[in-house]
Design a protein around this motif. Sequence first.
Motif, PDB file in Angstrom:
ATOM      1  N   PRO A   1       0.793  -1.240   0.000  1.00 52.92           N
ATOM      2  CA  PRO A   1       0.000   0.000   0.000  1.00 52.92           C
ATOM      3  C   PRO A   1       0.821   1.283   0.000  1.00 52.92           C
ATOM      4  N   THR A   2       2.101   1.208   0.385  1.00 52.89           N
ATOM      5  CA  THR A   2       2.914   2.433   0.421  1.00 52.89           C
ATOM      6  C   THR A   2       3.980   2.448  -0.665  1.00 52.89           C
ATOM      7  N   ASN A   3       3.883   1.544  -1.626  1.00 51.35           N
ATOM      8  CA  ASN A   3       4.897   1.430  -2.675  1.00 51.35           C
ATOM      9  C   ASN A   3       4.994   2.717  -3.491  1.00 51.35           C
ATOM     10  N   GLY A   4       6.200   3.271  -3.573  1.00 53.70           N
ATOM     11  CA  GLY A   4       6.447   4.467  -4.370  1.00 53.70           C
ATOM     12  C   GLY A   4       6.117   5.781  -3.701  1.00 53.70           C
ATOM     13  N   LEU A   5       5.594   5.750  -2.489  1.00 54.29           N
ATOM     14  CA  LEU A   5       5.206   6.980  -1.806  1.00 54.29           C
ATOM     15  C   LEU A   5       6.380   7.609  -1.078  1.00 54.29           C
ATOM     16  N   ASP A   6       6.309   8.940  -0.911  1.00 57.80           N
ATOM     17  CA  ASP A   6       7.328   9.642  -0.136  1.00 57.80           C
ATOM     18  C   ASP A   6       7.027   9.458   1.352  1.00 57.80           C
ATOM     19  N   PRO A   7       7.948   9.881   2.230  1.00 64.93           N
ATOM     20  CA  PRO A   7       7.732   9.673   3.675  1.00 64.93           C
ATOM     21  C   PRO A   7       6.407  10.219   4.193  1.00 64.93           C
ATOM     22  N   MET A   8       5.963  11.372   3.673  1.00 66.12           N
ATOM     23  CA  MET A   8       4.684  11.928   4.104  1.00 66.12           C
ATOM     24  C   MET A   8       3.531  11.034   3.665  1.00 66.12           C
ATOM     25  N   GLY A   9       3.595  10.541   2.425  1.00 65.99           N
ATOM     26  CA  GLY A   9       2.547   9.654   1.930  1.00 65.99           C
ATOM     27  C   GLY A   9       2.501   8.346   2.701  1.00 65.99           C
ATOM     28  N   ILE A  10       3.668   7.822   3.052  1.00 62.61           N
ATOM     29  CA  ILE A  10       3.737   6.587   3.834  1.00 62.61           C
ATOM     30  C   ILE A  10       3.091   6.794   5.201  1.00 62.61           C
ATOM     31  N   ALA A  11       3.400   7.927   5.838  1.00 63.83           N
ATOM     32  CA  ALA A  11       2.828   8.227   7.156  1.00 63.83           C
ATOM     33  C   ALA A  11       1.305   8.356   7.076  1.00 63.83           C
ATOM     34  N   GLU A  12       0.802   8.943   5.986  1.00 67.88           N
ATOM     35  CA  GLU A  12      -0.650   9.100   5.819  1.00 67.88           C
ATOM     36  C   GLU A  12      -1.333   7.742   5.686  1.00 67.88           C
TER      37      GLU A  12
ATOM     38  N   LYS B   1      -4.350   2.330  10.533  1.00 72.12           N
ATOM     39  CA  LYS B   1      -4.641   2.260  11.969  1.00 72.12           C
ATOM     40  C   LYS B   1      -6.101   2.616  12.256  1.00 72.12           C
ATOM     41  N   ARG B   2      -6.643   3.614  11.537  1.00 69.90           N
ATOM     42  CA  ARG B   2      -8.038   3.998  11.749  1.00 69.90           C
ATOM     43  C   ARG B   2      -8.985   2.899  11.281  1.00 69.90           C
ATOM     44  N   ILE B   3      -8.655   2.265  10.159  1.00 63.44           N
ATOM     45  CA  ILE B   3      -9.493   1.179   9.652  1.00 63.44           C
ATOM     46  C   ILE B   3      -9.491   0.012  10.640  1.00 63.44           C
ATOM     47  N   ALA B   4      -8.318  -0.303  11.182  1.00 59.91           N
ATOM     48  CA  ALA B   4      -8.214  -1.392  12.152  1.00 59.91           C
ATOM     49  C   ALA B   4      -8.980  -1.061  13.426  1.00 59.91           C
ATOM     50  N   ALA B   5      -8.916   0.207  13.848  1.00 59.44           N
ATOM     51  CA  ALA B   5      -9.628   0.619  15.062  1.00 59.44           C
ATOM     52  C   ALA B   5     -11.136   0.500  14.890  1.00 59.44           C
TER      53      ALA B   5
END
Length: 299
Positions: free
Chosen positions: A155-166, A172-176
């Motif tokens: 799901p985070t392939n190719g994303l920058d650090p900000m995109g990965i954090a998002e 985490k919200r989906i799991a919650a």
Amino acid sequence: MQTVLSVRGLTKNFGRLCAVNQLNLEVKAGQVFGMLGPNGSGKTTTLGMLMGVTNPSAGEFSWFGEAPSHTIRKRIGAVLEHPIFYPYLSGQKNLELNATIKQADPANIAKVLELVELTARKDHKYRTYSLGMKQRLAIASALVNDPEILILDEPTNGLDPMGIAEIRQIIKRIAADGKTIILASHLLDEVQKVCTHYAVLRKGQLVHSGPVDDVGKGEELVEVNAYHDDLGLILQRFEGAKSVKKDGANYSVQMNEGFHSHDLNKFLFSNGIVVSYLATQKKSLEKQFLEILSENKPA
């Protein structure tokens, strides 16, 4: 907890290549289950079989204790490879089309847009979205029919650090919200931050599985230093020391199981040594992952 996915002897051959070999897995409701492995380990092939994209050569799997079926798959949302959206339509319109195809309640669209933080950009054309926004819209599309399970492939392939954090926060919200998540990733740090359980695949074979919380348990590695010329010799006499190595300015003490840093500190103090530095180094998932692959390396 209810078993939502049971995999037994799952195998996939492409000619002479065995992409997945006798895979056994079990995923419980509410888990965030990470599938780890280097390129070519069989992660994507496994997810493809679980979603009916490709047929297994042998073995079987069940969702909620039932054989795969159209009804069962309606309870599962997935983002595999690169999802297709109409570039000239807005995010909102793309999701409306998706909801129509899935026969999902259109009222869910506002909720999933809020979840992936795209409400402010919902009326903008898809072609104007950044890579991170496109990935978040893909997750929204997978959630529009309110599935019980979400499957994510890198799901985070190719994303920058900000995109990965998002993406991490969204997972985490989906799991919650109580959903079960199965994701494949090669970003070990991200798996350690969001997953509850993980499995390691190597050349299509399962080599390890367990809770993420177990990473780093067992023997401790303690770094220590003190202003004493014979520190190394004295450390060798500590009964809790499995090994002692000089590591730069400090000493690294691999502890025997059952011994901890406070035991080492107490021993040194009893020998008239006051430490200037003492720290327990917790094993990361990356280090454990590399150890697992090394231990299971073919001869």
